[in-house]
Motif scaffolding. Structure first.
Motif, PDB file in Angstrom:
ATOM      1  N   ARG A  12      95.672  57.990  24.142  1.00 23.09           N
ATOM      2  CA  ARG A  12      95.079  59.182  23.779  1.00 23.09           C
ATOM      3  C   ARG A  12      94.625  59.509  22.365  1.00 23.09           C
ATOM      4  O   ARG A  12      94.550  58.570  21.465  1.00 23.09           O
ATOM      5  N   GLU A 165      98.829  58.614  33.600  1.00 21.25           N
ATOM      6  CA  GLU A 165      97.500  59.130  33.937  1.00 21.25           C
ATOM      7  C   GLU A 165      96.809  58.437  35.390  1.00 21.25           C
ATOM      8  O   GLU A 165      96.159  59.234  36.012  1.00 21.25           O
ATOM      9  N   LYS A 168      98.239  59.831  38.337  1.00 17.95           N
ATOM     10  CA  LYS A 168      97.715  61.388  38.536  1.00 17.95           C
ATOM     11  C   LYS A 168      96.422  61.271  39.260  1.00 17.95           C
ATOM     12  O   LYS A 168      96.101  62.275  40.004  1.00 17.95           O
ATOM     13  N   ARG A 169      95.572  60.435  38.497  1.00 20.90           N
ATOM     14  CA  ARG A 169      94.089  60.354  39.102  1.00 20.90           C
ATOM     15  C   ARG A 169      94.063  60.122  40.578  1.00 20.90           C
ATOM     16  O   ARG A 169      93.098  60.308  41.455  1.00 20.90           O
ATOM     17  N   ASP A 219      92.751  58.386  28.350  1.00 23.85           N
ATOM     18  CA  ASP A 219      93.326  59.483  29.074  1.00 23.85           C
ATOM     19  C   ASP A 219      92.913  60.882  28.978  1.00 23.85           C
ATOM     20  O   ASP A 219      92.763  61.747  29.744  1.00 23.85           O
TER      21      ASP A 219
END
Length: 248
Positions: A12, A165, A168-169, A219
């Motif tokens: 990040r 992440e 999630k994607r 991210d």
């Protein structure tokens, strides 16, 4: 490059970095890249090869669209490397790669690349460590040839997305109608091999560093695009290009 531990590198942006100001900087550099790309094409002394690697859902397509999609399409080509065809497998592993290297004046993007031949092939035990080491040497020699003998400038980006992440994607590809076309059930199987992939990438960074890697926190798309735009802008500015005069 010294040994890299991806688990110790943030995925990040720094917490105090202002998102809107950073996006504004990206927009300014993208506008300047339009002229720099024109210079690259007109002068025709240099070429640029951009290698984009990363785990599934790390945002490779987004980078190509949002950064390089702003450039003149006459000066940029994109090559995506999938599983080798029978014809490609009948040649050495770099055969299908070399024919897509950029001529002078052009930018070439590799969406995945020759590095798949020492990554996924090792993860799935299609080659052993001895073959992998020989391929790493061949890759270093190949990139050295491009840089030192053909005025090709190589930028290598690893899009460093977190495991959370990525999950999630990948889940979004199941529920978001605009992303369902990207869904591949094999992606979830590959995600289970996360730790093995990380080890293989770290070995790649250690041994294939004739051209240095840029580890890009991925991210947050706005930060990822800023860093890649900045790297390309810095490279092109450093070439001190000039428009050629009238042809005699």
């Amino acid at each position: 490059m010294a040994s890299v531990k991806l688990s110790e590198i943030s995925t990040r942006a720094p917490g105090k970095l202002d998102k809107e100001k950073t996006k504004a900087k990206t927009a300014t550099m993208l506008a300047a890249l339009d002229e720099l790309q024109n210079l690259l094409y007109a002068e025709s002394k240099h070429s640029v090869l951009i290698v984009i690697q990363g785990m599934d859902a790390s945002g490779k397509d987004g980078v190509i669209r949002n950064v390089f999609g702003n450039l003149n399409p006459q000066g940029v080509t994109v090559q995506s490397f999938k599983a080798p065809t029978p014809l490609e497998l009948s040649h050495d592993f770099l055969w299908r790669i070399h024919q897509h290297t950029p001529p002078k004046g052009m930018m070439q993007l590799f969406n995945r690349s020759h590095y798949e031949d020492i990554l996924i092939t090792r993860v799935h035990k299609l080659i052993d460590d001895d073959i992998a080491k020989k391929r790493m040497k061949a890759i270093n020699d190949f990139e050295d040839l491009l840089v030192k003998h053909n005025h090709t400038h190589v930028l290598k980006f690893y899009l460093h997305v977190s495991k959370e992440e990525q999950h999630k994607r990948l889940e979004e590809r199941l529920s978001d109608k605009t992303k369902q076309w990207k869904y591949n059930e094999k992606d979830f199987e590959e995600a289970k091999l996360w730790d093995v992939y990380m080890n293989m990438y770290e070995d790649c960074f250690k041994n294939c560093n004739t051209v240095p890697w840029h580890i890009i926190p991925a991210d947050q798309n706005w930060y990822k695009e800023y860093l890649i735009t900045e790297a390309l802008y810095t490279l092109l500015k450093s070439l001190n290009m000039r428009y050629p005069g009238l042809k005699k």
